[in-house]
Design a protein around this motif. Sequence first.
Motif, PDB file in Angstrom:
ATOM      1  N   LYS A  34     -34.138 108.864  49.140  1.00  9.68           N
ATOM      2  CA  LYS A  34     -35.346 108.428  49.637  1.00  9.68           C
ATOM      3  C   LYS A  34     -35.022 107.905  51.106  1.00  9.68           C
ATOM      4  O   LYS A  34     -34.040 107.567  51.503  1.00  9.68           O
ATOM      5  CB  LYS A  34     -35.960 107.225  48.976  1.00  9.68           C
ATOM      6  CG  LYS A  34     -36.548 107.671  47.408  1.00  9.68           C
ATOM      7  CD  LYS A  34     -37.475 108.709  47.252  1.00  9.68           C
ATOM      8  CE  LYS A  34     -37.901 108.860  45.779  1.00  9.68           C
ATOM      9  NZ  LYS A  34     -39.074 109.732  45.814  1.00  9.68           N
ATOM     10  N   SER A  35     -36.269 107.754  51.820  1.00 10.07           N
ATOM     11  CA  SER A  35     -36.117 107.234  53.230  1.00 10.07           C
ATOM     12  C   SER A  35     -37.028 105.631  53.396  1.00 10.07           C
ATOM     13  O   SER A  35     -37.983 105.523  52.382  1.00 10.07           O
ATOM     14  CB  SER A  35     -36.744 107.960  54.340  1.00 10.07           C
ATOM     15  OG  SER A  35     -35.735 109.163  54.334  1.00 10.07           O
ATOM     16  N   CYS A  36     -36.555 104.902  54.121  1.00  8.03           N
ATOM     17  CA  CYS A  36     -37.307 103.463  54.208  1.00  8.03           C
ATOM     18  C   CYS A  36     -37.231 102.991  55.839  1.00  8.03           C
ATOM     19  O   CYS A  36     -36.506 103.306  56.548  1.00  8.03           O
ATOM     20  CB  CYS A  36     -36.580 102.563  53.410  1.00  8.03           C
ATOM     21  SG  CYS A  36     -34.810 102.249  53.471  1.00  8.03           S
ATOM     22  N   ALA A  37     -38.152 102.046  56.143  1.00 12.40           N
ATOM     23  CA  ALA A  37     -38.055 101.482  57.176  1.00 12.40           C
ATOM     24  C   ALA A  37     -37.354 100.261  57.184  1.00 12.40           C
ATOM     25  O   ALA A  37     -37.649  99.273  56.102  1.00 12.40           O
ATOM     26  CB  ALA A  37     -39.424 101.064  57.737  1.00 12.40           C
ATOM     27  N   VAL A  38     -36.450  99.878  58.046  1.00 11.70           N
ATOM     28  CA  VAL A  38     -35.515  98.549  57.956  1.00 11.70           C
ATOM     29  C   VAL A  38     -35.348  98.079  59.238  1.00 11.70           C
ATOM     30  O   VAL A  38     -35.433  98.516  60.271  1.00 11.70           O
ATOM     31  CB  VAL A  38     -34.069  99.118  57.395  1.00 11.70           C
ATOM     32  CG1 VAL A  38     -34.233  99.560  55.936  1.00 11.70           C
ATOM     33  CG2 VAL A  38     -33.364 100.157  58.033  1.00 11.70           C
ATOM     34  N   TYR A  39     -34.901  96.913  59.061  1.00 10.93           N
ATOM     35  CA  TYR A  39     -34.687  96.041  60.419  1.00 10.93           C
ATOM     36  C   TYR A  39     -33.178  95.605  60.425  1.00 10.93           C
ATOM     37  O   TYR A  39     -32.794  95.287  59.374  1.00 10.93           O
ATOM     38  CB  TYR A  39     -35.436  94.957  60.251  1.00 10.93           C
ATOM     39  CG  TYR A  39     -35.414  93.924  61.765  1.00 10.93           C
ATOM     40  CD1 TYR A  39     -35.892  94.181  62.749  1.00 10.93           C
ATOM     41  CD2 TYR A  39     -34.534  92.885  61.907  1.00 10.93           C
ATOM     42  CE1 TYR A  39     -35.938  93.453  63.825  1.00 10.93           C
ATOM     43  CE2 TYR A  39     -34.271  92.023  62.956  1.00 10.93           C
ATOM     44  CZ  TYR A  39     -34.983  92.355  63.596  1.00 10.93           C
ATOM     45  OH  TYR A  39     -34.825  91.638  65.182  1.00 10.93           O
ATOM     46  N   LEU A  40     -32.463  95.879  61.219  1.00  8.07           N
ATOM     47  CA  LEU A  40     -31.000  95.460  61.533  1.00  8.07           C
ATOM     48  C   LEU A  40     -30.786  94.191  61.968  1.00  8.07           C
ATOM     49  O   LEU A  40     -31.594  93.623  63.083  1.00  8.07           O
ATOM     50  CB  LEU A  40     -30.355  96.397  62.450  1.00  8.07           C
ATOM     51  CG  LEU A  40     -29.735  97.754  61.857  1.00  8.07           C
ATOM     52  CD1 LEU A  40     -31.125  98.599  61.577  1.00  8.07           C
ATOM     53  CD2 LEU A  40     -29.107  98.795  62.632  1.00  8.07           C
ATOM     54  N   TYR A  41     -29.893  93.277  61.371  1.00 11.38           N
ATOM     55  CA  TYR A  41     -29.550  92.091  61.647  1.00 11.38           C
ATOM     56  C   TYR A  41     -28.032  91.770  61.330  1.00 11.38           C
ATOM     57  O   TYR A  41     -27.474  92.470  60.668  1.00 11.38           O
ATOM     58  CB  TYR A  41     -30.712  91.118  61.274  1.00 11.38           C
ATOM     59  CG  TYR A  41     -30.461  90.772  59.569  1.00 11.38           C
ATOM     60  CD1 TYR A  41     -29.987  89.559  59.111  1.00 11.38           C
ATOM     61  CD2 TYR A  41     -31.053  91.753  58.709  1.00 11.38           C
ATOM     62  CE1 TYR A  41     -29.703  89.414  57.939  1.00 11.38           C
ATOM     63  CE2 TYR A  41     -30.600  91.431  57.595  1.00 11.38           C
ATOM     64  CZ  TYR A  41     -30.372  90.468  56.836  1.00 11.38           C
ATOM     65  OH  TYR A  41     -30.125  90.028  55.627  1.00 11.38           O
TER      66      TYR A  41
END
Length: 340
Positions: free
Chosen positions: A111-118
Amino acid sequence: MAEPGRYHHLTVVEEQPHGLYLDDAEGGKVLLPRKQIPANTAIGDVLKVFVYLDSDDRPIATTLRPKAQLHQVAWLNVVDVNKTGAFLDWGLAKDLFVPFSEQKQRLEPGKSCAVYLYLDNTGRIVASTKLNRFIKDEVTSIWPGEPLPLKNGDAVKLFIAQRTELGYKAVVNNEYWGILYNTDIRSAIRVGQKLDGFIKRVREDKRLDLMLEPAGHEKADPLAKRILKKLEDNQGFLPMGDHSPADLIELHFAVSKRTFKMAIGKLLKERLITIEEKGIRLTTTDQPAEIQRPPKTPVADIEHRAEQRAEKTTGVNTKPAKKVLRNPKHKSSNTLGLKK
């Protein structure tokens, strides 16, 4: 130490069998593995590298370009899931980790997903699908009393994050939420796509309405170039104009009819096109820039030609009698040889 998760310009200071060591400008060194070394690199060269942590949490440099960097939103594929969390492909040898606690919904391989890197509390680069933790609903000033960082008409970078009934919810410049309404979308878009966009309006509640085209006449320039290209590809003629229906214009150019009319008006003003009954035509290079008009005929010539036409028609000389010019030296008629 060079901050992980970002690009840096670092100087080569040492060579070892396993790679090059780069000066991190803070007294430390970062390894660039030998397979990542550009050809003809020498001591003293400055390289643009991305720094991240290897499997042992040691900083390491790479010349590869990851799909996202620190404090950015990205659409990534899930490659594995284990008992600690999920792992995403972000273009580097070490996959990007998403802890279970940072998953809005359980992620699945494939699957694919929207993520934020921190950076987590240990300094590791990790990702989160809980975007609301990092993306702001309202645009705020850095300092009280300062102007807002965004205003109407500003060009921005958009990440399409979610489909809604009104349109799409998008991340603006990796920092703010905005809404792209269905009425402002004229071409197919999808979740996960990155686009160039514009601020349509900063609302009173400091939230953002977005659009994909610049406002007003600013959008006529790029469209005019596209119309010229279309004309060149169609032998200089396009069966479209003011008479064309809006849906046909939207199909070919993905803009409103009003924008299309502004663009062809601009081309017409610059004499790059001519408007015909059935469409618009590209002005040819051998066509004179200006229409040559015959020189104006003097008024005296016009009057002479009119007199000639009248004589032919009536047989009467319409010319006025010539005036007799008297010699000012001669005496008037009442004094010629007469005495009082």
